[in-house]
Design an enzyme around this catalytic site. Structure first.
Site, short mmCIF file in Angstrom:
data_model
loop_
_atom_site.label_atom_id
_atom_site.label_comp_id
_atom_site.label_asym_id
_atom_site.label_seq_id
_atom_site.Cartn_x
_atom_site.Cartn_y
_atom_site.Cartn_z
CG PHE A 452 -77.38 5.47 -56.21
CD1 PHE A 452 -76.09 5.06 -55.99
CD2 PHE A 452 -77.68 6.08 -57.43
CE1 PHE A 452 -75.11 5.21 -56.96
CE2 PHE A 452 -76.70 6.24 -58.40
CZ PHE A 452 -75.42 5.80 -58.17
CD GLU A 453 -78.54 10.02 -52.89
OE1 GLU A 453 -79.60 10.41 -52.39
OE2 GLU A 453 -77.99 10.58 -53.84
N GLY A 454 -78.73 4.73 -49.62
CA GLY A 454 -79.51 3.94 -48.67
C GLY A 454 -80.35 2.91 -49.39
#
Length: 669
Positions: A452-454
């Site tokens: 998630f998110e990178g």
């Protein structure tokens, strides 16, 4: 890792001129603005979107440069007492609601958050926790917002992910930072009242490489707006969001810069079809979509920040948005510690509680110390973010990376402590009258945080890019093969002046003085170690750049270790300063900080060894042979997945042929 000086427009033009209209890997036809861009062009697009200015101090940035700026985090920040009282009242009401009205086990079992939970959360104001009070929100600080997410996640992580995606990367945060007054007044009250938002960037063939973004936003002939066409994958909250942040490519033209642009899109606009709700190994209550746009009209007033600013908006939003994910990781660590402690004291094997056996004791020690370390990093990062005088892009990225990795290890160790019961579902445990501790669910729910998110790998590269920014600023043209002799000569002179001043500072420092940081008592030695190690890390980075120059950007394993060392040093700094600040109220936490630092120092030693003693080059060579099929015989003897479908599903432009599966929460009453 080389410095780029090209503008957004140049990167967009280069991408357009060198792209192909057809994707050969089965991802479907792409517009001429996207396509198969080169590695260099992809990096140019990402580099152009970076927030390049450093106009505020950053503890993390200084740490990687070998400068231990303890004054930036000591004394430990203190939130406004009035805001603390207001937040505590809200958190108390939230806890009462969660414990009495939210059935986390039912959400897990049914893979659905009930309508009444949406209503209850909306009534408490949880959908507006980060929205300013003048727009109907609660206006909580980052610190208390993260504590709310931690609390919600302890009941059901899918609910916490819902609220996080809605506020940290959904419509509220981009509008807060880049929206016009009119946009804020039009959209934020709706979101604070309980409407749900989602962020749509990823596409079937576009993940961490936004240069290939294929969703287009064609300006209308009358100039009133744009027509969106494309497909977006993995949109958290996508099945039920009524307001969307959509990233789409505007073609460049005369008088128009074009480029990847952020739009606020009404979720019920004509031409939007939610074609799938995606299912995952964890976070079963999460509403995540595959969404198609076909000639969706978006008025020009809904552009956020201007054309071509979409990626910059996304990256800047994530500077603080990334703090929500480690909040849920910290909550998971606290939950795991409670289960591990109770079980280790109650369960008896070989005549003693299992917690007294050294093999289990080491796991308990790791869980307790690491949870304290993660929480210290998070609280510090949140309070620095709440103070506009600090740039926390590195700190937020470090705590996201560190907490997602460590929380996963904590969950794995907890399963091992619990043994067979750790692998058993909560329902199965309860069926025979045992405490329904959903340990296996914890492991499943936490796994996505490393993506998630990178992803961890992308976070390593992102942080490494920021960590060496000072070097690239002075030496970029020296290692840039495209730079001419004149540029290289000027860069050489500039670099010589910089390193003549900087390198001597890495030889000696306060950490070599026996009495330094003595006010921290038993923790002083750890801070001296951090100071010495930060200089050692900076020397190692400089040596690597001198050795590999432009090739360093491909030394991803090396850069990952550099970042991991920096994360451990940041964590050690945070726990020492925090434990010292709370020594009167919680003297036991000085012991916990000491324990954490001792464990962290061992991890740092191992990482430093790995910088220069490793199998990285051998692994890369072996991987090429593996991909080429040289060792395919190793795969024999098993039934492998069928090969009749592509790894990435094709999609074609045009109207949807699928049933719309969007979900709408009915109004109360």
């Amino acid at each position: 890792m080389r410095r780029r000086s090209r503008t957004d427009e140049e990167a967009a033009v280069t991408t357009t001129q060198n792209s192909r209209p057809e994707s050969p890997d089965g991802a479907g036809p792409l517009p001429t603005e996207a396509g198969q861009v080169s590695e260099k062009e992809a990096r140019q697009v990402a580099e152009a979107a970076r927030e390049s200015a450093w106009d505020r101090p950053s503890f993390g940035k200084e740490l990687f440069l070998g400068r231990f700026r303890l004054d930036l985090i000591d004394p430990w920040p203190r939130p406004d007492p009035a805001e603390v009282a207001r937040a505590d009242e809200f958190l108390g009401a939230l806890r009462a609601y969660l414990t009495s009205e939210v059935d986390g086990e039912a959400i897990e079992r049914d893979a659905r958050i009930p309508d009444e939970v949406f209503h209850g959360l909306a009534g408490l104001g949880t959908f507006g926790m980060k929205i300013d009070r003048k727009y109907g929100g609660l206006g909580l600080s980052n610190l208390h917002y993260c504590r709310a997410l931690m609390l919600v996640g302890s009941v059901n992580p899918a609910v916490s992910a819902l609220l996080s995606a809605h506020q940290s990367i959904g419509v509220p945060q981009p509008l807060k930072m880049f929206g016009t007054s009119e946009q804020k007044e039009r959209f934020l009250p709706r979101l604070a009242a309980g409407e749900v938002s989602a962020f749509l960037l990823t596409e079937p063939d576009v993940g961490s490489d936004p240069a290939r973004l294929a969703t287009t936003a064609e300006p209308t002939a009358d100039g009133s707006g744009y027509r969106l066409n494309g497909v977006k994958l993995w949109a958290t909250n996508g099945t039920l969001a009524t307001l969307l942040v959509v990233m789409a490519r505007v073609p460049a033209g005369e008088g128009r810069r074009g480029g990847i642009t952020a739009f606020v899109v009404e979720g019920d606009s004509d031409g939007i079809t939610v074609e799938r709700r995606n299912s995952f190994v964890g976070l079963r209550g999460l509403e995540n979509s595959l969404t198609r746009f076909h000639d969706v009209f978006v008025p020009k007033e809904n552009v956020i920040g201007g054309e071509g600013k979409g990626l910059k908006i996304a990256l800047t939003t994530l500077n603080t948005g990334r703090l929500s994910l480690p909040a849920m990781c910290v909550g998971a660590g606290k939950w795991a510690l409670n289960v591990a402690r109770d079980w280790a004291a109650d369960r008896v094997q070989w005549g003693r509680p299992v917690g007294e056996h050294e093999a289990v004791a080491k796991k308990l020690s790791f869980i307790a110390a690491t949870t304290y370390g993660m929480e210290s990093m998070l609280d510090l990062s949140c309070m620095l973010a709440d103070d506009d005088r600090n740039d926390i892009r590195i700190e937020a990225a470090l705590v996201k990376l560190y907490a997602s990795e460590m929380a996963w290890r904590i969950a794995d160790e907890l399963i091992q402590i619990r043994g067979g019961r750790g692998y058993e579902t909560a329902d199965s445990l309860a069926a025979r009258g045992e405490r329904p501790a959903a340990v296996e669910q914890l492991l499943r729910d936490l796994r996505i945080n490393r993506i998630f998110e990178g992803s961890t790998e992308i976070m390593h590269l992102l942080i490494a890019r920021e960590a060496v920014d000072a070097h690239l600023s002075v030496a970029g043209d020296i290692i840039d093969p495209d730079a001419g002799l004149g540029r290289k000569a000027r860069a050489g002179a500039q670099a010589g002046a910089f390193y003549a001043k900087w390198l001597p500072t890495l030889a000696v420092g306060k950490g070599q003085t026996p009495g330094a940081y003595q006010e921290f008592g038993p923790l002083a030695g750890h801070l001296r170690h951090v100071e010495r190690t930060s200089r050692k890390l900076a020397r190692s980075t400089f040596y690597a750049m001198s050795r590999w120059q432009g090739k360093m950007e491909r030394k991803q394993a090396f850069l990952g270790r550099v970042v991991d060392i920096g994360a451990e040093l940041f964590a050690m700094s945070a726990v020492c300063v925090r434990a010292y600040a709370e020594r009167d109220a919680h003297p036991e936490n000085v012991e916990l900080a000491d324990l954490f630092c001792r464990q962290a120092r061992l991890r740092v030693d191992e990482l430093f060894t790995g910088l220069w003693s490793n199998t990285d080059s051998i692994d890369v060579a072996a991987a090429k042979r593996i991909v080429a099929g040289r060792y395919a015989s190793v795969e024999e003897g098993v039934v492998t997945p069928p090969a009749d479908l592509p790894w990435v599903a094709r999609w074609e432009p045009g109207p949807s042929t699928e049933q719309d599966v969007r979900r709408r929460i009915p109004p109360t009453g």
